[in-house]
Design an enzyme around this catalytic site. Structure first.
Site, PDB file in Angstrom:
ATOM      1  N   ASP A 157     -10.324  15.862  -7.272  1.00  0.00           N
ATOM      2  CA  ASP A 157     -10.403  15.027  -6.075  1.00  0.00           C
ATOM      3  C   ASP A 157     -11.806  15.095  -5.471  1.00  0.00           C
ATOM      4  OD1 ASP A 157      -9.989  13.552  -3.794  1.00  0.00           O
ATOM      5  OD2 ASP A 157      -8.184  14.601  -3.174  1.00  0.00           O
ATOM      6  N   THR A 158     -12.065  16.083  -4.637  1.00  0.00           N
ATOM      7  CA  THR A 158     -13.396  16.194  -4.024  1.00  0.00           C
ATOM      8  C   THR A 158     -14.337  17.044  -4.854  1.00  0.00           C
ATOM      9  OG1 THR A 158     -12.689  18.091  -2.695  1.00  0.00           O
ATOM     10  CG2 THR A 158     -12.435  15.907  -1.707  1.00  0.00           C
ATOM     11  N   ALA A 159     -13.836  17.687  -5.902  1.00  0.00           N
ATOM     12  CA  ALA A 159     -14.622  18.480  -6.864  1.00  0.00           C
ATOM     13  C   ALA A 159     -15.173  19.776  -6.286  1.00  0.00           C
ATOM     14  CB  ALA A 159     -15.766  17.653  -7.462  1.00  0.00           C
ATOM     15  N   ASP A 199      -6.755  27.515 -11.976  1.00  0.00           N
ATOM     16  CA  ASP A 199      -5.815  28.232 -11.118  1.00  0.00           C
ATOM     17  C   ASP A 199      -4.630  28.693 -11.956  1.00  0.00           C
ATOM     18  OD1 ASP A 199      -4.015  25.994 -11.343  1.00  0.00           O
ATOM     19  OD2 ASP A 199      -5.121  25.006  -9.731  1.00  0.00           O
ATOM     20  N   GLU A 259      -0.636  -8.535   4.142  1.00  0.00           N
ATOM     21  CA  GLU A 259       0.594  -8.556   3.352  1.00  0.00           C
ATOM     22  C   GLU A 259       0.278  -8.967   1.916  1.00  0.00           C
ATOM     23  OE1 GLU A 259       3.705 -10.949   4.900  1.00  0.00           O
ATOM     24  OE2 GLU A 259       3.894  -9.816   6.770  1.00  0.00           O
ATOM     25  N   LYS A 261      -7.761  31.591  -7.693  1.00  0.00           N
ATOM     26  CA  LYS A 261      -8.347  31.158  -6.422  1.00  0.00           C
ATOM     27  C   LYS A 261      -7.349  31.353  -5.290  1.00  0.00           C
ATOM     28  CE  LYS A 261      -7.015  26.289  -6.996  1.00  0.00           C
ATOM     29  NZ  LYS A 261      -7.485  24.920  -7.219  1.00  0.00           N
ATOM     30  N   ARG A 319      -6.644  29.926  -1.423  1.00  0.00           N
ATOM     31  CA  ARG A 319      -6.978  28.901  -0.441  1.00  0.00           C
ATOM     32  C   ARG A 319      -6.643  29.369   0.976  1.00  0.00           C
ATOM     33  NH1 ARG A 319      -8.050  23.763  -2.396  1.00  0.00           N
ATOM     34  NH2 ARG A 319      -7.389  23.317  -4.524  1.00  0.00           N
TER      35      ARG A 319
END
Length: 339
Positions: free
Chosen positions: A234-236, A181, A48, A204, A206
């Site tokens: 983010d993850t590249a 994009d 907490e 692109k 997906r």
């Protein structure tokens, strides 16, 4: 409206280096020392979150500095609890300064039975007594409409333009801005306009989140130094693949300018091994040791623009004036050459 002599800053644990840098910049702008309000944001043994403010904030104009980055849930709860503590302590106004607004990618229903979490977070912020939000490069501009309070959305493109004009001095005619994009075309066009550069798009498709099935370059990038522009990395995976596609289509070099370097999982390793010459991110999210140690990742500061925006909100002057190079260049004086 609050009637206070100075704006007061308080920070959670999400990005303390940026919070301290904003306080230093405000001290420079004001000509007097601005400090973070003395407080503790701690956790009980069961996780907490507990907040205690050690200074009197009655009637003060309070600014909470807190990115809702990883761990997003903990940092969001810190923000909400700090806002509640300030409101119950009779602060005149509470403004949330979120250099990175987490959950922004969940801004619409893409499939049946999915949430619009960005709206949920907006409701939580408003419900806890926050009266204004200051952020940077929201994932989608319409998120401002999720709030029933004023939202000031700063842009990184004016800062990137200053950086590009310094880093690529004498080579500006070779540059081409690239949107990774179709959805990011408006953001890329804004930067391209600032540096007087042509624009290309990587289309692109997906198959599922985090995976890209196919990429096509729209525009001639042959012999160009390409600058990929986006709001979040983010993850590249997508970014590195886009760089490979651009090189495959004849680009001379590829650099990337990304506002929010989430850089989770294998991102840093991917960027380090990629064909990109450099990845430039802002410090809206506190960089990890891996990011700081990466040879081709560079960080540009946002403290000057946030410090000035906070002062403009406090004294009731224009925030949008910071989007102009004539206003922004003096704020970054000493970091980038004046135009």
């Amino acid at each position: 409206m609050p009637n206070t002599d100075e704006p007061k800053l308080i920070s959670g644990n999400a990005n303390m280096p940026l919070a301290k840098a904003i306080a230093r910049r405000m001290s420079m702008h004001r000509g007097k020392q601005v400090k973070l309000v003395d407080a503790r944001v701690e956790r009980f043994n069961d996780g907490e979150i507990f907040v205690e403010v050690f200074e009197n904030v009655r009637g003060e104009d309070m600014f909470i500095l807190q990115s809702t980055s990883n761990p997003a849930n903990d940092n969001l709860m810190e923000l909400l609890i700090m806002a509640d503590a300030l409101r119950r302590s009779s602060a005149a106004r509470v403004t949330a300064v979120l250099p990175y607004f987490g959950y922004a990618r969940q801004d619409r229903r893409t499939k049946a039975r999915t949430p619009i979490t960005a709206k949920l977070v907006a409701n939580m912020l408003v419900g806890t007594g926050i009266e204004r939000v200051l952020t940077m490069d929201l994932h989608a501009a319409q998120i401002q409409g999720f709030f029933d309070i004023p939202v000031d959305n700063l842009y990184a493109s004016p800062i990137f333009a200053l950086d590009i004009k310094t880093q690529f001095k004498g080579k500006m005619s070779d540059l081409m801005v690239v949107s990774p994009d179709v959805g990011g075309v408006a953001r890329a066009r804004e930067l391209a306009k600032r540096i007087n550069s042509p624009l290309a798009i990587v289309d692109k498709r997906r198959e599922k989140p985090g995976e890209v099935a196919e990429m096509t370059v729209i525009g001639d990038v042959t012999g160009k130094t390409c600058l990929i522009v986006d709001d979040i990395c983010d993850t590249a995976g997508t970014l590195c693949k886009a760089a490979e596609v651009l090189i495959g289509n004849g680009a001379k070099e590829v650099h990337a300018y990304i506002t929010h370097g989430v850089l989770s999982g294998p991102a840093v390793e991917r960027v380090t091994k990629s064909v990109m010459k450099s990845l430039v991110v802002t410090d809206s999210i506190a960089p990890t040791e891996a990011v700081l140690g990466a040879p081709n990742i560079r960080i540009v500061p946002t403290a000057p623009i946030f410090a000035q925006a906070i002062l403009n909100i406090w004294n009731g002057t224009s925030v949008s004036s910071l989007f102009e190079a004539e206003t922004l260049s003096p704020i970054y004086d000493g970091m980038y050459a004046a135009e």
